[in-house]
Design a protein around this motif. Structure first.
Motif, mmCIF file in Angstrom:
data_model
loop_
_atom_site.group_PDB
_atom_site.id
_atom_site.type_symbol
_atom_site.label_atom_id
_atom_site.label_comp_id
_atom_site.label_asym_id
_atom_site.label_seq_id
_atom_site.Cartn_x
_atom_site.Cartn_y
_atom_site.Cartn_z
ATOM 1 N N LEU A 115 0.812 -1.218 0.000
ATOM 2 C CA LEU A 115 0.000 0.000 0.000
ATOM 3 C C LEU A 115 0.846 1.270 0.000
ATOM 4 C CD1 LEU A 115 -2.904 -0.972 2.446
ATOM 5 C CD2 LEU A 115 -2.777 -1.265 -0.031
ATOM 6 N N SER A 116 2.135 1.122 0.317
ATOM 7 C CA SER A 116 2.983 2.319 0.298
ATOM 8 C C SER A 116 3.573 2.573 -1.098
ATOM 9 C CB SER A 116 4.095 2.183 1.346
ATOM 10 O OG SER A 116 4.884 1.063 1.006
ATOM 11 N N GLU A 117 3.316 1.655 -2.048
ATOM 12 C CA GLU A 117 3.809 1.872 -3.421
ATOM 13 C C GLU A 117 2.828 2.799 -4.169
ATOM 14 O OE1 GLU A 117 4.492 -1.850 -5.484
ATOM 15 O OE2 GLU A 117 5.340 -2.767 -3.678
ATOM 16 N N PRO A 118 3.332 3.605 -5.111
ATOM 17 C CA PRO A 118 2.453 4.577 -5.792
ATOM 18 C C PRO A 118 1.235 3.929 -6.479
ATOM 19 C CG PRO A 118 4.761 4.936 -6.385
ATOM 20 C CD PRO A 118 4.739 3.729 -5.515
ATOM 21 N N ASP A 119 1.387 2.738 -7.060
ATOM 22 C CA ASP A 119 0.255 2.109 -7.758
ATOM 23 C C ASP A 119 -0.909 1.780 -6.817
ATOM 24 O OD1 ASP A 119 1.053 1.194 -10.708
ATOM 25 O OD2 ASP A 119 2.816 1.122 -9.416
ATOM 26 N N PHE A 120 -0.620 1.727 -5.519
ATOM 27 C CA PHE A 120 -1.633 1.301 -4.549
ATOM 28 C C PHE A 120 -2.255 2.496 -3.812
ATOM 29 C CE2 PHE A 120 0.994 -2.318 -5.429
ATOM 30 C CZ PHE A 120 0.214 -3.443 -5.252
ATOM 31 N N ALA A 121 -2.007 3.709 -4.312
ATOM 32 C CA ALA A 121 -2.511 4.904 -3.616
ATOM 33 C C ALA A 121 -4.035 4.846 -3.507
ATOM 34 C CB ALA A 121 -2.079 6.151 -4.376
ATOM 35 N N GLY A 122 -4.563 5.250 -2.367
ATOM 36 C CA GLY A 122 -6.023 5.349 -2.177
ATOM 37 C C GLY A 122 -6.708 4.031 -1.843
ATOM 38 N N ILE A 123 -5.944 2.946 -1.687
ATOM 39 C CA ILE A 123 -6.550 1.627 -1.470
ATOM 40 C C ILE A 123 -6.810 1.347 0.017
ATOM 41 C CG2 ILE A 123 -6.059 -0.863 -1.668
ATOM 42 C CD1 ILE A 123 -4.822 -0.234 -4.421
ATOM 43 N N LEU A 124 -6.003 1.970 0.878
ATOM 44 C CA LEU A 124 -6.172 1.754 2.325
ATOM 45 C C LEU A 124 -7.465 2.406 2.790
ATOM 46 C CD1 LEU A 124 -4.979 0.790 5.050
ATOM 47 C CD2 LEU A 124 -3.823 2.987 5.221
ATOM 48 N N GLY A 125 -8.261 1.649 3.569
ATOM 49 C CA GLY A 125 -9.492 2.197 4.154
ATOM 50 C C GLY A 125 -9.245 2.547 5.605
ATOM 51 N N GLY A 126 -10.000 1.881 6.505
ATOM 52 C CA GLY A 126 -9.888 2.186 7.934
ATOM 53 C C GLY A 126 -8.789 1.384 8.604
ATOM 54 N N GLN A 127 -8.566 1.741 9.860
ATOM 55 C CA GLN A 127 -7.501 1.109 10.639
ATOM 56 C C GLN A 127 -8.118 0.403 11.841
ATOM 57 O OE1 GLN A 127 -4.154 1.129 9.890
ATOM 58 N NE2 GLN A 127 -4.021 -0.283 11.619
ATOM 59 N N GLY A 128 -7.632 -0.807 12.151
ATOM 60 C CA GLY A 128 -8.073 -1.536 13.352
ATOM 61 C C GLY A 128 -9.260 -2.441 13.073
ATOM 62 N N ARG A 129 -9.386 -3.455 13.917
ATOM 63 C CA ARG A 129 -10.498 -4.405 13.769
ATOM 64 C C ARG A 129 -11.045 -4.714 15.157
ATOM 65 N NH1 ARG A 129 -10.171 -10.763 12.370
ATOM 66 N NH2 ARG A 129 -12.347 -11.096 11.862
ATOM 67 N N LEU A 130 -12.358 -4.708 15.257
ATOM 68 C CA LEU A 130 -13.016 -4.968 16.530
ATOM 69 C C LEU A 130 -13.861 -6.226 16.397
ATOM 70 C CD1 LEU A 130 -13.485 -3.767 19.340
ATOM 71 C CD2 LEU A 130 -15.327 -2.369 18.366
ATOM 72 N N ARG A 131 -13.600 -7.226 17.266
ATOM 73 C CA ARG A 131 -14.404 -8.456 17.245
ATOM 74 C C ARG A 131 -15.248 -8.470 18.498
ATOM 75 N NH1 ARG A 131 -12.452 -13.643 16.097
ATOM 76 N NH2 ARG A 131 -14.488 -13.751 15.133
ATOM 77 N N LEU A 132 -16.532 -8.710 18.317
ATOM 78 C CA LEU A 132 -17.491 -8.507 19.401
ATOM 79 C C LEU A 132 -18.241 -9.777 19.733
ATOM 80 C CD1 LEU A 132 -18.707 -5.282 17.695
ATOM 81 C CD2 LEU A 132 -17.624 -5.317 19.949
ATOM 82 N N THR A 133 -18.530 -9.960 21.014
ATOM 83 C CA THR A 133 -19.320 -11.132 21.400
ATOM 84 C C THR A 133 -20.795 -10.748 21.456
ATOM 85 O OG1 THR A 133 -19.229 -10.714 23.776
ATOM 86 C CG2 THR A 133 -17.398 -11.964 22.823
ATOM 87 N N ARG A 134 -21.646 -11.739 21.177
ATOM 88 C CA ARG A 134 -23.094 -11.502 21.241
ATOM 89 C C ARG A 134 -23.641 -11.924 22.608
ATOM 90 N NH1 ARG A 134 -25.494 -10.866 16.019
ATOM 91 N NH2 ARG A 134 -27.363 -10.604 17.242
ATOM 92 N N HIS A 135 -22.741 -12.273 23.524
ATOM 93 C CA HIS A 135 -23.139 -12.620 24.881
ATOM 94 C C HIS A 135 -22.013 -12.172 25.809
ATOM 95 C CE1 HIS A 135 -20.470 -15.779 23.587
ATOM 96 N NE2 HIS A 135 -20.370 -16.228 24.831
ATOM 97 N N SER A 136 -22.312 -12.021 27.070
ATOM 98 C CA SER A 136 -21.302 -11.506 27.989
ATOM 99 C C SER A 136 -20.337 -12.619 28.402
ATOM 100 C CB SER A 136 -22.001 -10.938 29.227
ATOM 101 O OG SER A 136 -21.033 -10.482 30.124
ATOM 102 N N CYS A 137 -19.032 -12.409 28.175
ATOM 103 C CA CYS A 137 -18.042 -13.434 28.540
ATOM 104 C C CYS A 137 -16.686 -12.768 28.765
ATOM 105 C CB CYS A 137 -17.959 -14.507 27.453
ATOM 106 S SG CYS A 137 -17.647 -13.841 25.826
ATOM 107 N N PRO A 138 -16.617 -11.802 29.689
ATOM 108 C CA PRO A 138 -15.381 -11.036 29.881
ATOM 109 C C PRO A 138 -14.176 -11.909 30.214
ATOM 110 C CG PRO A 138 -16.967 -10.610 31.661
ATOM 111 C CD PRO A 138 -17.680 -11.406 30.626
ATOM 112 N N ASP A 139 -14.398 -13.001 30.974
ATOM 113 C CA ASP A 139 -13.237 -13.836 31.347
ATOM 114 C C ASP A 139 -12.672 -14.548 30.127
ATOM 115 O OD1 ASP A 139 -13.657 -13.006 33.865
ATOM 116 O OD2 ASP A 139 -14.754 -14.795 34.509
#
Ligand SMILES: Cc1cc2nc3c(=O)[nH]c(=O)nc-3n(C[C@H](O)[C@H](O)[C@H](O)COP(=O)(O)OP(=O)(O)OC[C@H]3O[C@@H](n4cnc5c(N)ncnc54)[C@H](O)[C@@H]3O)c2cc1C
Length: 438
Positions: A115-139
């Motif tokens: 993505l740092s090469e000139p041909d790939f300009a504008g291809i990067l979207g957002g940063q980071g990924r969040l994975r979420l549980t549908r039930h409570s399970c902090p441990d």
């Protein structure tokens, strides 16, 4: 905007990508060192990396570059595989699992470097990924984070329910695992840039050139396409689900189950969307057949979900996914779906890529399943390194060969497995079971 005759499925990506230059159709008998079959990320990475090493390479694509899963996926780039890393650890031991995990991370780093090469300009979207549980399970979330950090050297942040709900206006989620290392991309533009840089480095790329047969003749391989043929010392099979359907190499085709998943994009609705979803990166839940989504830079929501072995696109696809979205984010109210499409992923029964030499000079670089952006990069690098430099690291994938997936009965078994997984998700949301780490 892409012209309607671009040949791509009618996706948001095709509509938002400048028309690619296009590559010729094969119409002669040619000779090269390596012939790559398939112009998705896997084949393109092999071709680009061979060409950059000064090796002769021809790539044949049946339709157009990025036409398969590569040009129409969710665009999430994150370490790992379609198979759960802890399941791999149970099967192979910690040291082997760690080597595989490191390779998957190298794949993500490769994409990031491109993505740092000139041909790939504008291809990067957002940063980071969040994975979420549908039930409570902090441990459980904390345990998962601790294991990934201690044994795999990958740092995640645990988000408690209050933090999750500060960022996302929904009560559907409980705990979150935030990965700052992941990011997202415009996948069709990425495929086009891989092809452009491969071609500039010397790869010969042909579109509308479906390989019809691969046969051994004396000490070389002959690949026949409608307009011509390629004579090569090495062949790389990188056709994934679409390749399995094209019937090119029966032992490999039989090992791959094509699995469909669906994606939609909304009309731009920046203000409403930012009120509902504060997190700027990729979001997914920990269900086995979960939702995955992200905000796009032009104020749209891209939402993917559902997996099935059924190949035809459901009639009411847009309405189906819109209902899924509103179940999680009712505050979005009414909005228009502008694009709805489906794509096929190639899965082996073991859910791991099939990467390696399957006969002398015949290589497989396929079956990346639903976790293919980073893994096609590492798989492509391994195969190019093996052909050009004798790199033997592809043997790390030796335990995951081309095992027969059972044909139509296999598809039925896979569908039953999905239903079982969905039932397991519901059961887990009532408080039992482990967190998946895909
Ligand atoms: C809707 C969707 C969402 C996804 N989301 C994500 C995500 O967010 N993150 C992630 O990491 N992964 C995701 N994936 C998975 C990822 O897209 C794939 O694993 C990856 O793109 C596979 O790349 P590939 O090159 O192996 O196959 P493909 O991209 O499918 O390419 C195979 C190519 O081979 C060509 N071909 C087949 N047979 C022949 C032949 N005989 N001759 C010539 N050419 C042939 C086909 O036309 C095709 O273009 C998703 C997949 C889908 C479908």
């Amino acid at each position: 905007m892409t012209k309607p005759d671009s040949g791509h499925t009618d996706s948001y990506y095709a509509a938002s990508t400048p028309a690619a230059p296009g590559y010729p159709k094969l119409n002669a008998d040619i000779e090269t060192e390596t012939c790559v079959i398939g112009g998705g990320f896997a084949g393109l990475t092999v071709a680009r990396e061979l060409a950059r090493r000064g090796r002769g390479v021809v790539l044949l694509e049946a339709r157009c570059i990025g036409w398969g899963a590569s040009g129409r996926n969710g665009g999430f780039v994150s370490p790992g595989y379609a198979a759960d890393i802890f399941a791999l650890e149970r099967r192979l031991g910690k040291a082997h699992a760690k080597e595989l995990y490191d390779l998957s991370r190298e794949g993500a780093v490769y994409v990031r470097k491109c993505l740092s090469e000139p041909d790939f300009a504008g291809i990067l979207g957002g940063q980071g990924r969040l994975r979420l549980t549908r039930h409570s399970c902090p441990d459980k979330i904390r345990r998962t984070r601790n294991r990934l950090e201690a044994d795999y050297g990958h740092r995640f942040e645990v988000w408690d329910t209050a933090t999750v709900r500060e960022s996302l206006r929904t009560t559907s989620y409980h705990d979150g695992l935030y990965d700052p290392e992941s990011f997202d991309i415009h996948p069709l533009a990425y495929a086009n840039a891989l092809a452009a840089t491969a071609a500039r480095a010397g790869a010969s790329i042909f579109e509308a050139s479906q390989a019809g047969s691969v046969s051994r003749v004396h000490d070389y391989w002959r690949i026949a396409a409608p307009g011509g043929s390629v004579r090569a010392g090495h062949v790389v099979l990188a056709g994934s689900a679409y390749g399995a359907l094209s019937g090119l190499h029966p032992p490999l085709d039989r090992a791959i189950v094509p699995v469909a998943t669906y994606v939609v994009t909304s009309e731009p609705m920046l203000v409403r969307l930012n009120e509902a979803i504060g997190f700027p990166g990729a979001i997914g839940d920990t269900r086995r057949a979960g939702d995955y989504y992200r905000k796009l830079s032009d104020g749209r929501l891209m939402w993917g979900g559902r997996i099935t072995t059924r190949r035809s696109q459901p009639h009411q696809l847009a309405a189906l996914l819109k209902r899924d979205i509103l179940r999680i984010y009712p505050s979005l109210g009414d909005f228009r779906i502008t694009h709805a499409w489906s794509g096929l992923m190639g899965y082996a029964v073991h859910k791991m890529p099939i990467v390696g030499e399957i006969a002398p000079g015949l290589w497989s670089c396929t079956a990346f399943g639903g976790h293919g952006i980073n893994t096609t990069a590492s798989g492509g690098l391994l195969i190019a390194g093996a052909i050009a430099e004798g790199d033997e690291r592809w043997r790390l994938f030796a335990p995951f060969g081309a095992r027969w997936a059972g044909g139509p009965l296999g598809r039925l078994a896979t569908q039953l497995e999905y239903w079982r997984m969905q039932a397991l998700d519901r059961w887990q949301e009532r408080g039992s079971g482990d967190i998946q780490t895909r």
